[in-house]
Scaffold this active site. Sequence first.
Site, PDB file in Angstrom:
ATOM      1  N   TYR A   1       3.889   0.264  -7.407  1.00  0.00           N
ATOM      2  CA  TYR A   1       2.612   0.544  -8.080  1.00  0.00           C
ATOM      3  C   TYR A   1       2.817   0.826  -9.568  1.00  0.00           C
ATOM      4  O   TYR A   1       2.186   0.201 -10.418  1.00  0.00           O
ATOM      5  CB  TYR A   1       1.917   1.736  -7.409  1.00  0.00           C
ATOM      6  CG  TYR A   1       0.566   2.044  -8.017  1.00  0.00           C
ATOM      7  CD1 TYR A   1      -0.540   1.249  -7.736  1.00  0.00           C
ATOM      8  CD2 TYR A   1       0.389   3.122  -8.887  1.00  0.00           C
ATOM      9  CE1 TYR A   1      -1.784   1.519  -8.302  1.00  0.00           C
ATOM     10  CE2 TYR A   1      -0.845   3.400  -9.455  1.00  0.00           C
ATOM     11  CZ  TYR A   1      -1.928   2.593  -9.155  1.00  0.00           C
ATOM     12  OH  TYR A   1      -3.161   2.859  -9.726  1.00  0.00           O
TER      13      TYR A   1
ATOM     14  N   SER B   1      -3.074   2.628 -15.289  1.00  0.00           N
ATOM     15  CA  SER B   1      -2.887   3.978 -14.754  1.00  0.00           C
ATOM     16  C   SER B   1      -1.900   4.696 -15.652  1.00  0.00           C
ATOM     17  O   SER B   1      -1.003   4.059 -16.229  1.00  0.00           O
ATOM     18  CB  SER B   1      -2.312   3.866 -13.338  1.00  0.00           C
ATOM     19  OG  SER B   1      -1.810   5.123 -12.927  1.00  0.00           O
TER      20      SER B   1
HETATM   21  N1  LIG Z   1      -8.013   6.461  -8.021  1.00  0.00           N
HETATM   22  C1  LIG Z   1      -7.099   6.764  -8.960  1.00  0.00           C
HETATM   23  O1  LIG Z   1      -6.637   7.908  -9.065  1.00  0.00           O
HETATM   24  C2  LIG Z   1      -6.614   5.699  -9.896  1.00  0.00           C
HETATM   25  C3  LIG Z   1      -5.771   6.100 -10.943  1.00  0.00           C
HETATM   26  C4  LIG Z   1      -5.318   5.135 -11.827  1.00  0.00           C
HETATM   27  C5  LIG Z   1      -5.702   3.825 -11.689  1.00  0.00           C
HETATM   28  N2  LIG Z   1      -6.513   3.460 -10.658  1.00  0.00           N
HETATM   29  C6  LIG Z   1      -6.866   2.043 -10.545  1.00  0.00           C
HETATM   30  O2  LIG Z   1      -8.280   1.905 -10.493  1.00  0.00           O
HETATM   31  C7  LIG Z   1      -8.600   0.708  -9.766  1.00  0.00           C
HETATM   32  C8  LIG Z   1      -9.644   1.019  -8.719  1.00  0.00           C
HETATM   33  O3  LIG Z   1      -9.068   1.862  -7.764  1.00  0.00           O
HETATM   34  P1  LIG Z   1      -9.896   2.909  -6.877  1.00  0.00           P
HETATM   35  O4  LIG Z   1      -9.259   4.215  -7.080  1.00  0.00           O
HETATM   36  O5  LIG Z   1     -11.347   2.749  -7.088  1.00  0.00           O
HETATM   37  O6  LIG Z   1      -9.452   2.410  -5.410  1.00  0.00           O
HETATM   38  P2  LIG Z   1     -10.272   1.863  -4.156  1.00  0.00           P
HETATM   39  O7  LIG Z   1     -11.447   2.743  -3.874  1.00  0.00           O
HETATM   40  O8  LIG Z   1      -9.254   1.651  -3.099  1.00  0.00           O
HETATM   41  O9  LIG Z   1     -10.840   0.472  -4.667  1.00  0.00           O
HETATM   42  C9  LIG Z   1     -10.008  -0.645  -4.837  1.00  0.00           C
HETATM   43  C10 LIG Z   1     -10.885  -1.865  -4.905  1.00  0.00           C
HETATM   44  O10 LIG Z   1     -10.045  -3.013  -5.111  1.00  0.00           O
HETATM   45  C11 LIG Z   1     -10.428  -3.986  -4.174  1.00  0.00           C
HETATM   46  N3  LIG Z   1      -9.346  -4.938  -3.898  1.00  0.00           N
HETATM   47  C12 LIG Z   1      -8.102  -4.699  -3.437  1.00  0.00           C
HETATM   48  N4  LIG Z   1      -7.432  -5.840  -3.297  1.00  0.00           N
HETATM   49  C13 LIG Z   1      -8.287  -6.845  -3.679  1.00  0.00           C
HETATM   50  C14 LIG Z   1      -8.194  -8.244  -3.756  1.00  0.00           C
HETATM   51  N5  LIG Z   1      -7.087  -8.896  -3.391  1.00  0.00           N
HETATM   52  N6  LIG Z   1      -9.258  -8.926  -4.226  1.00  0.00           N
HETATM   53  C15 LIG Z   1     -10.379  -8.303  -4.588  1.00  0.00           C
HETATM   54  N7  LIG Z   1     -10.548  -6.987  -4.516  1.00  0.00           N
HETATM   55  C16 LIG Z   1      -9.503  -6.258  -4.065  1.00  0.00           C
HETATM   56  C17 LIG Z   1     -10.836  -3.207  -2.935  1.00  0.00           C
HETATM   57  O11 LIG Z   1     -11.587  -4.021  -2.052  1.00  0.00           O
HETATM   58  P3  LIG Z   1     -11.650  -3.748  -0.463  1.00  0.00           P
HETATM   59  O12 LIG Z   1     -12.726  -2.715  -0.248  1.00  0.00           O
HETATM   60  O13 LIG Z   1     -11.997  -5.095   0.085  1.00  0.00           O
HETATM   61  O14 LIG Z   1     -10.303  -3.266  -0.037  1.00  0.00           O
HETATM   62  C18 LIG Z   1     -11.661  -2.115  -3.600  1.00  0.00           C
HETATM   63  O15 LIG Z   1     -12.939  -2.594  -3.905  1.00  0.00           O
HETATM   64  C19 LIG Z   1      -7.282   0.177  -9.210  1.00  0.00           C
HETATM   65  O16 LIG Z   1      -6.790  -0.848 -10.055  1.00  0.00           O
HETATM   66  C20 LIG Z   1      -6.362   1.391  -9.282  1.00  0.00           C
HETATM   67  O17 LIG Z   1      -5.005   1.035  -9.372  1.00  0.00           O
HETATM   68  C21 LIG Z   1      -6.986   4.362  -9.767  1.00  0.00           C
END
Ligand SMILES: NC(=O)c1ccc[n+]([C@@H]2O[C@H](COP(=O)([O-])OP(=O)(O)OC[C@H]3O[C@@H](n4cnc5c(N)ncnc54)[C@H](OP(=O)(O)O)[C@@H]3O)[C@@H](O)[C@H]2O)c1
Length: 245
Positions: free
Chosen positions: A168, A145
Amino acid sequence: MTPQQNNGKIALITGANKGIGLEIARQLGTQGITVLLGVRDENRGREAAEKLQTEGIDAHVVQLNVTDQSTIDAAARSIESEFGKLDILVNNAGIAIDSVPPSQLDIEVLRRTYDTNVFGVFAVIKAMLPLLHKSDAGRIVNMSSGLGSLTQNSDPNYEYAQVKLLAYNSSKTALNAMTIQFAHELKDTPIKVNAADPGYVATDINQHRGIRTVQQGATAPVRLATLSADGPTGGFFDENGVVPW
Ligand SMILES: NC(=O)c1ccc[n+]([C@@H]2O[C@H](COP(=O)([O-])OP(=O)(O)OC[C@H]3O[C@@H](n4cnc5c(N)ncnc54)[C@H](OP(=O)(O)O)[C@@H]3O)[C@@H](O)[C@H]2O)c1
């Protein structure tokens, strides 16, 4: 839809049942790559896989909780026996659960964040490396991120300078450090290791406050997952290029 022409490549994406991870799986699958959706909840994973299958994508579910070593080991064994190798690992699973200034942060929240965002990634990379070594062009993408960038965090003019989430942000800084360490160890192998910044994307992690779509957020990680042999390793990139550490 017509099935995609399969190109023989196998990709594992953790946390792929929703959000950016699901979209990364879709975009890789559309390129003819077999996608393994690493999910902690098999029912949610099956629904996601079925959705991709109706789009002609060769999608499979692999039960994998990045904080549970036994599921990681079982996932590696099942990928080994079913596919014999892994070409792409996208460490996408992540959590953001802190919302208070550093002095008010509960140490358990810090621990839980690191368990998933740092130790979880380490455990998955370690377990999957033998399979990635069996690929002729292994690629590891760590979903970082911009909030993990120390350069941006320490700049008062950074667009998200007010977002100071110790757990985070620092977990993503640690993930960036891990990216450099693994890339160095693997520099004389075909395996490339890079960190991706998807930008601020509307997903469950931020209650859909993000300003970008998952399609936009998946662009950088998909590009890094499909780098050619002359592509970079040990770097941090968004869709526009290099992000400062
Ligand atoms: N959205 C943003 O603005 C943003 C910005 C920078 C970086 N990111 C990064 O992008 C990645 C994806 O995030 P997202 O925005 O798509 O969020 P999200 O929709 O909340 O998705 C997160 C995913 O991670 C899974 N997860 C969480 N804990 C886990 C575990 N212990 N084992 C296996 N799976 C697990 C969740 O599964 P469940 O459905 O079971 O909870 C979900 O599938 C993350 O690493 C986040 O930090 C996101």
